[in-house]
Write a protein that holds these residues in place. Structure first.
Motif, short mmCIF file in Angstrom:
data_model
loop_
_atom_site.label_atom_id
_atom_site.label_comp_id
_atom_site.label_asym_id
_atom_site.label_seq_id
_atom_site.Cartn_x
_atom_site.Cartn_y
_atom_site.Cartn_z
N LEU A 199 0.83 -1.21 0.00
CA LEU A 199 0.00 0.00 0.00
C LEU A 199 0.86 1.26 0.00
O LEU A 199 2.01 1.25 0.45
CB LEU A 199 -0.94 -0.01 1.20
CG LEU A 199 -1.95 -1.16 1.25
CD1 LEU A 199 -2.79 -1.09 2.50
CD2 LEU A 199 -2.83 -1.16 0.00
N PHE A 200 0.29 2.34 -0.49
CA PHE A 200 1.04 3.57 -0.75
C PHE A 200 1.46 4.27 0.54
O PHE A 200 0.64 4.53 1.41
CB PHE A 200 0.18 4.51 -1.60
CG PHE A 200 0.86 5.79 -1.99
CD1 PHE A 200 2.19 5.80 -2.40
CD2 PHE A 200 0.17 6.99 -1.97
CE1 PHE A 200 2.82 6.98 -2.77
CE2 PHE A 200 0.77 8.18 -2.34
CZ PHE A 200 2.11 8.17 -2.74
N LYS A 201 2.75 4.57 0.63
CA LYS A 201 3.28 5.40 1.70
C LYS A 201 3.81 6.72 1.15
O LYS A 201 3.45 7.79 1.62
CB LYS A 201 4.39 4.67 2.46
CG LYS A 201 4.98 5.52 3.59
CD LYS A 201 6.04 4.78 4.38
CE LYS A 201 6.55 5.65 5.52
NZ LYS A 201 7.60 4.96 6.31
N ALA A 202 4.68 6.63 0.13
CA ALA A 202 5.22 7.84 -0.49
C ALA A 202 6.01 7.47 -1.72
O ALA A 202 6.53 6.34 -1.84
CB ALA A 202 6.11 8.62 0.48
N VAL A 203 6.11 8.42 -2.66
CA VAL A 203 7.11 8.34 -3.72
C VAL A 203 8.29 9.17 -3.25
O VAL A 203 8.16 10.38 -3.05
CB VAL A 203 6.57 8.87 -5.07
CG1 VAL A 203 7.71 8.96 -6.09
CG2 VAL A 203 5.46 7.97 -5.59
N ILE A 218 -4.81 7.85 -4.57
CA ILE A 218 -3.47 7.79 -3.99
C ILE A 218 -3.56 7.90 -2.46
O ILE A 218 -2.71 8.50 -1.81
CB ILE A 218 -2.51 8.85 -4.58
CG1 ILE A 218 -2.99 10.28 -4.28
CG2 ILE A 218 -2.34 8.65 -6.07
CD1 ILE A 218 -1.91 11.33 -4.55
N SER A 219 -4.58 7.30 -1.89
CA SER A 219 -4.69 7.24 -0.44
C SER A 219 -3.81 6.11 0.09
O SER A 219 -3.25 5.33 -0.67
CB SER A 219 -6.14 7.00 -0.03
OG SER A 219 -6.51 5.64 -0.23
N THR A 220 -3.72 6.01 1.40
CA THR A 220 -2.92 4.95 2.02
C THR A 220 -3.56 3.58 1.87
O THR A 220 -2.97 2.57 2.25
CB THR A 220 -2.71 5.24 3.52
OG1 THR A 220 -3.98 5.43 4.14
CG2 THR A 220 -1.85 6.48 3.71
N SER A 221 -4.77 3.53 1.31
CA SER A 221 -5.43 2.25 1.04
C SER A 221 -5.26 1.81 -0.40
O SER A 221 -5.82 0.78 -0.80
CB SER A 221 -6.93 2.37 1.36
OG SER A 221 -7.15 2.67 2.72
N ASN A 222 -4.51 2.59 -1.17
CA ASN A 222 -4.35 2.30 -2.60
C ASN A 222 -2.93 1.90 -2.95
O ASN A 222 -2.02 1.91 -2.10
CB ASN A 222 -4.75 3.53 -3.42
CG ASN A 222 -6.25 3.79 -3.37
OD1 ASN A 222 -6.72 4.63 -2.60
ND2 ASN A 222 -7.00 3.08 -4.19
N ILE A 223 -2.76 1.55 -4.21
CA ILE A 223 -1.46 1.14 -4.75
C ILE A 223 -0.91 2.25 -5.64
O ILE A 223 -1.60 2.74 -6.54
CB ILE A 223 -1.60 -0.16 -5.59
CG1 ILE A 223 -2.14 -1.32 -4.73
CG2 ILE A 223 -0.29 -0.52 -6.27
CD1 ILE A 223 -1.19 -1.80 -3.67
N VAL A 224 0.33 2.64 -5.39
CA VAL A 224 1.07 3.56 -6.27
C VAL A 224 2.43 2.91 -6.53
O VAL A 224 3.23 2.76 -5.61
CB VAL A 224 1.24 4.95 -5.64
CG1 VAL A 224 2.18 5.81 -6.49
CG2 VAL A 224 -0.11 5.65 -5.51
N GLU A 225 2.65 2.50 -7.77
CA GLU A 225 3.87 1.75 -8.10
C GLU A 225 4.54 2.31 -9.35
O GLU A 225 3.91 2.96 -10.19
CB GLU A 225 3.54 0.27 -8.34
CG GLU A 225 3.02 -0.45 -7.11
CD GLU A 225 2.64 -1.89 -7.39
OE1 GLU A 225 2.62 -2.69 -6.43
OE2 GLU A 225 2.36 -2.24 -8.56
N ARG A 226 5.83 2.03 -9.48
CA ARG A 226 6.64 2.33 -10.66
C ARG A 226 6.54 3.79 -11.12
O ARG A 226 6.25 4.08 -12.29
CB ARG A 226 6.29 1.37 -11.79
CG ARG A 226 6.55 -0.08 -11.42
CD ARG A 226 6.51 -1.01 -12.60
NE ARG A 226 6.83 -2.37 -12.17
CZ ARG A 226 8.06 -2.86 -12.00
NH1 ARG A 226 9.09 -2.10 -12.26
NH2 ARG A 226 8.24 -4.11 -11.60
#
Length: 448
Positions: A63-67, A93-101
């Protein structure tokens, strides 16, 4: 005072030496001594400064923390800056979502930095791309939107910016079955047209390098967090036609237990393969696997150097040389036994280490400082193993040994050991209550 000054000079010289080498698979730290958290990253050069954007996985979660955003002048010494992108509640882009690459390109017409990333729900069901913008490389970036490009799924993705400043999205689509290349609009905010499709290719983790008028697409296949033999394809244009796939490394080593993430062209002779060694149970402990990618044979091939240096000014690299010590030349203890296989260097290795079995390699020559030592091993399990390592009877350190894909497949992992000047004894797998991998040999490097 003179002693303190001399000590400071020695520490400064040592820090320069440490920053000068690239050690794939080691624990990389930034200039503050913290572990670099920039997984699945993208790179951008602005002036003489390189920017590294990546996923902060220090919370050991998908789960998303930061880029994160790191800066460097030499691609070896990295300083963490402010986070480029942080969660926004109630959005994709909440902490419950996925942000990758995350990948960043610069739009010269708008004087704007544009970040694209894989944007998803926690179950990877949304399959979208996300876009954010900023006026400086590290931002912070303002989230614009998440969407399906041209109405189709997008999961693992990358960006390619050509010499004419046209930008392209590279992405795994249609439930990861088809790989697509699509052109972005002039603002780099959305996708406007499809350029090519590699149907049924099941590719992800893409990167593109253009060399001598030929486009090289690098990508892995889809196998979850597990590694697979990454491939390359060639084409005279982004529209294709694309060649059949070919390997960038021997298939058995599964790209040295890594997955392609970014491919940085240094000059026409070589690029840098920038990969991730994923560890899903401890994502923050996933490691970076960077190797020279050389065209010396006419096609791109990874140069699997344990320790190497990069000279950006000269556009060259150098693989360090070391001294090899065969495991079968050591002294075994307890249940440890000698194994025979043509897969091993010298045809032999030491197995049944741990759980009462150990081996000591004597006469290992040191130079009186911390040195990189590569452990060549085979681990045919599906799970990771580890081994204790002790120098001259001192305290042990624990070294992880990822699975190698088979008992006859040998990989290496690095460890930094303090070796005294002259002969040293290094003991492996003593006082551990689990089995370590089979030990083939070690290579001791003087490049520190």
């Amino acid at each position: 005072m003179m002693k303190s000054l001399l000590r400071c000079i020695v520490l400064f010289i040592c820090s320069l030496a440490q920053a000068a080498v690239i050690v794939p698979g080691a624990t990389w730290t930034d200039t503050s001594g913290n572990v670099i958290q920039a997984h699945g990253g993208g790179f951008l050069k602005v002036g003489s400064t390189f920017y590294w954007f990546g996923e902060d996985k220090s919370h050991n979660s998908a789960l998303f923390k930061a880029v994160s955003c790191y800066t460097s002048g030499d691609l070896t010494s990295w300083t963490r800056q402010n986070d480029a992108l942080t969660p926004v509640s109630g959005t994709m882009i909440s902490t419950s979502n996925i942000v990758e690459r995350p990948k960043v390109i610069f739009n010269t017409a708008n004087n704007e930095y544009v970040m694209w990333f894989h944007s998803d729900t926690s179950n990877y069901g949304a399959a979208q791309v996300g876009v954010a913008t900023a006026k400086s490389p590290c931002g912070p970036y303002t989230f614009k939107s998440s969407f399906k490009p041209l109405g189709a799924e997008s999961r693992d993705m990358g960006l390619y910016l050509d010499a004419a400043k046209s930008a392209y999205l590279l992405y795994a689509s249609d439930n990861n079955q088809n790989f697509k290349i699509s052109r972005l609009d002039a603002n780099y905010y959305t996708v406007v047209s499809q350029t090519s499709v590699l149907s049924g290719s099941t590719l992800e983790a893409p990167g593109i390098v253009k060399r001598n008028g030929v486009y090289y697409l690098f990508a892995s296949h889809t196998s979850g967090w597990d590694p697979n033999p990454n491939k390359f394809f060639t084409a005279p244009s982004l529209a294709g036609p694309w060649s059949s796939q070919a390997d960038i490394a021997p298939q058995a080593v599964r790209t040295y237990f890594s997955q392609n993430n970014f491919d940085m062209a240094i000059n026409s002779n070589f690029a840098i393969y920038m990969g991730d060694r994923w560890r899903p149970a401890l994502l923050g402990s996933s490691r970076y696997i960077w190797y020279p990618l050389s065209w010396n044979t006419g096609v791109p091939q990874i140069v699997a150097a344990d320790v190497w240096t990069l000279n950006l000014a000269a556009g060259s690299f150098s693989a360090a040389s070391g001294t090899s010590y065969e495991a079968e030349g050591g002294t075994i203890s307890g249940t440890a036994t000698t194994l025979s296989s043509s897969s091993f260097s010298g045809g032999k290795a030491i197995g049944f280490l741990g759980n009462g079995g150990s081996i000591t390699i004597n006469g290992v020559q040191g130079i009186g400082t911390a040195q990189w030592v590569s452990l060549y091993y085979a681990n045919g399990d599906s799970a990771w193993r580890n081994t204790t390592v002790s120098v001259n009877g001192g305290a042990s350190v624990l070294v992880d040994q990822p699975n190698t894909g088979g008992g006859g497949v040998v990989l290496s992992v690095p460890v930094r050991l303090n070796l005294k000047s002259g002969a040293n004894s290094i003991t492996f797998s003593a006082n551990q209550n689990s089995y370590a991998a089979d030990l083939d040999k070690i290579i001791v490097y003087t490049a520190v």
